[in-house]
Design a protein around this motif. Structure first.
Motif, short mmCIF file in Angstrom:
data_model
loop_
_atom_site.label_atom_id
_atom_site.label_comp_id
_atom_site.label_asym_id
_atom_site.label_seq_id
_atom_site.Cartn_x
_atom_site.Cartn_y
_atom_site.Cartn_z
N ILE A 146 0.84 -1.20 0.00
CA ILE A 146 0.00 0.00 0.00
C ILE A 146 0.87 1.24 0.00
O ILE A 146 0.64 2.18 -0.78
N TYR A 147 1.89 1.27 0.85
CA TYR A 147 2.77 2.43 0.93
C TYR A 147 3.50 2.64 -0.40
O TYR A 147 3.61 3.77 -0.89
N THR A 148 3.96 1.56 -1.00
CA THR A 148 4.66 1.67 -2.28
C THR A 148 3.74 2.20 -3.37
O THR A 148 4.13 3.07 -4.16
N LEU A 149 2.51 1.69 -3.41
CA LEU A 149 1.56 2.16 -4.42
C LEU A 149 1.21 3.64 -4.22
O LEU A 149 1.06 4.39 -5.19
N LEU A 150 1.10 4.06 -2.97
CA LEU A 150 0.83 5.48 -2.70
C LEU A 150 1.98 6.36 -3.17
O LEU A 150 1.78 7.44 -3.74
N ARG A 151 3.20 5.90 -2.95
CA ARG A 151 4.36 6.68 -3.40
C ARG A 151 4.43 6.75 -4.92
O ARG A 151 4.76 7.79 -5.49
N ILE A 152 4.12 5.63 -5.58
CA ILE A 152 4.11 5.63 -7.05
C ILE A 152 3.03 6.58 -7.56
O ILE A 152 3.23 7.32 -8.53
N ALA A 153 1.87 6.58 -6.90
CA ALA A 153 0.79 7.49 -7.30
C ALA A 153 1.21 8.95 -7.12
O ALA A 153 0.87 9.81 -7.94
N LEU A 154 1.94 9.23 -6.05
CA LEU A 154 2.42 10.60 -5.85
C LEU A 154 3.39 11.03 -6.95
O LEU A 154 3.34 12.17 -7.41
N VAL A 155 4.25 10.13 -7.38
CA VAL A 155 5.17 10.46 -8.47
C VAL A 155 4.37 10.73 -9.75
O VAL A 155 4.64 11.70 -10.47
N GLY A 156 3.37 9.90 -10.00
CA GLY A 156 2.52 10.11 -11.19
C GLY A 156 1.78 11.43 -11.13
O GLY A 156 1.70 12.16 -12.13
N ALA A 157 1.23 11.75 -9.97
CA ALA A 157 0.52 13.02 -9.81
C ALA A 157 1.47 14.20 -9.99
O ALA A 157 1.12 15.20 -10.65
N ALA A 158 2.67 14.09 -9.42
CA ALA A 158 3.64 15.17 -9.57
C ALA A 158 4.05 15.33 -11.03
O ALA A 158 4.18 16.46 -11.53
N VAL A 166 12.96 14.32 -12.85
CA VAL A 166 13.82 14.58 -11.70
C VAL A 166 13.08 15.42 -10.66
O VAL A 166 13.05 15.09 -9.47
N VAL A 167 12.46 16.49 -11.11
CA VAL A 167 11.73 17.37 -10.20
C VAL A 167 10.50 16.64 -9.64
O VAL A 167 10.18 16.79 -8.46
N ALA A 168 9.85 15.83 -10.46
CA ALA A 168 8.67 15.09 -9.99
C ALA A 168 9.04 14.13 -8.86
O ALA A 168 8.31 14.02 -7.87
N VAL A 169 10.17 13.45 -8.98
CA VAL A 169 10.59 12.52 -7.93
C VAL A 169 10.92 13.28 -6.65
O VAL A 169 10.56 12.86 -5.55
N VAL A 170 11.60 14.43 -6.78
CA VAL A 170 11.94 15.22 -5.59
C VAL A 170 10.68 15.76 -4.92
O VAL A 170 10.54 15.71 -3.69
N VAL A 171 9.74 16.24 -5.71
CA VAL A 171 8.48 16.76 -5.15
C VAL A 171 7.70 15.62 -4.49
O VAL A 171 7.18 15.77 -3.38
N LEU A 221 8.88 12.90 -3.23
CA LEU A 221 9.60 12.53 -2.01
C LEU A 221 9.20 13.44 -0.86
O LEU A 221 8.88 12.98 0.24
N ALA A 222 9.20 14.73 -1.11
CA ALA A 222 8.84 15.69 -0.06
C ALA A 222 7.38 15.54 0.37
O ALA A 222 7.08 15.53 1.57
N VAL A 223 6.50 15.38 -0.60
CA VAL A 223 5.07 15.24 -0.28
C VAL A 223 4.82 13.93 0.47
O VAL A 223 4.06 13.89 1.44
N SER A 224 5.47 12.85 0.06
CA SER A 224 5.26 11.58 0.75
C SER A 224 5.80 11.64 2.17
O SER A 224 5.21 11.06 3.08
N TYR A 225 6.89 12.34 2.39
CA TYR A 225 7.43 12.48 3.74
C TYR A 225 6.45 13.24 4.63
O TYR A 225 6.28 12.90 5.80
N LEU A 226 5.79 14.23 4.07
CA LEU A 226 4.87 15.06 4.86
C LEU A 226 3.50 14.41 5.04
O LEU A 226 2.86 14.62 6.07
N THR A 227 3.04 13.65 4.07
CA THR A 227 1.65 13.19 4.11
C THR A 227 1.46 11.70 4.39
O THR A 227 0.36 11.29 4.77
N LEU A 228 2.48 10.89 4.19
CA LEU A 228 2.29 9.44 4.31
C LEU A 228 2.92 8.88 5.58
O LEU A 228 3.49 7.79 5.57
N GLY A 229 2.78 9.59 6.67
CA GLY A 229 3.36 9.13 7.93
C GLY A 229 2.76 7.83 8.44
O GLY A 229 3.48 6.91 8.83
N ARG A 230 1.43 7.75 8.45
CA ARG A 230 0.79 6.52 8.94
C ARG A 230 1.09 5.30 8.09
O ARG A 230 1.45 4.25 8.63
N PRO A 231 0.94 5.39 6.77
CA PRO A 231 1.29 4.22 5.97
C PRO A 231 2.76 3.83 6.10
O PRO A 231 3.10 2.65 6.09
#
Length: 93
Positions: A5-17, A33-38, A40-50
């Protein structure tokens, strides 16, 4: 399962970015490159529980593997003892 689940959420964030940055006008090699960095930052801030759930799941799996490894010598010792008893019995007969 929490790791998937966590991996799929991170992949979805990269796609959205990627999509948002493309719509903003970013193109070329800099887009992924910028999408992966963005992402990464968004997943660090929003995906704490997963992330915590995935970490706990992996720690539990590691404990299970360690427990199985710790039990193996005892099983081997038991098997060796039983083999010795069978060998003794066969020699006696």
């Amino acid at each position: 399962m929490p790791l998937v689940i966590y991996t799929l959420l991170r992949i979805a964030l990269v796609g959205a970015a990627l999509g948002v940055l493309y719509l903003v006008g970013l193109r070329g090699w800099l887009l992924p490159v910028v999408a992966v960095v963005v992402a990464l930052a968004v997943s660090y801030l929003t995906l704490g529980r997963p992330r915590d759930a995935a970490t706990q799941w992996m720690a539990g799996r590691a404990e299970q593997r360690a427990a199985r490894r710790a039990a193996t010598p005892k099983i081997d010792a038991d098997a060796a003892h039983e083999d010795a008893q069978v060998d003794e019995k066969l020699r006696a007969d």
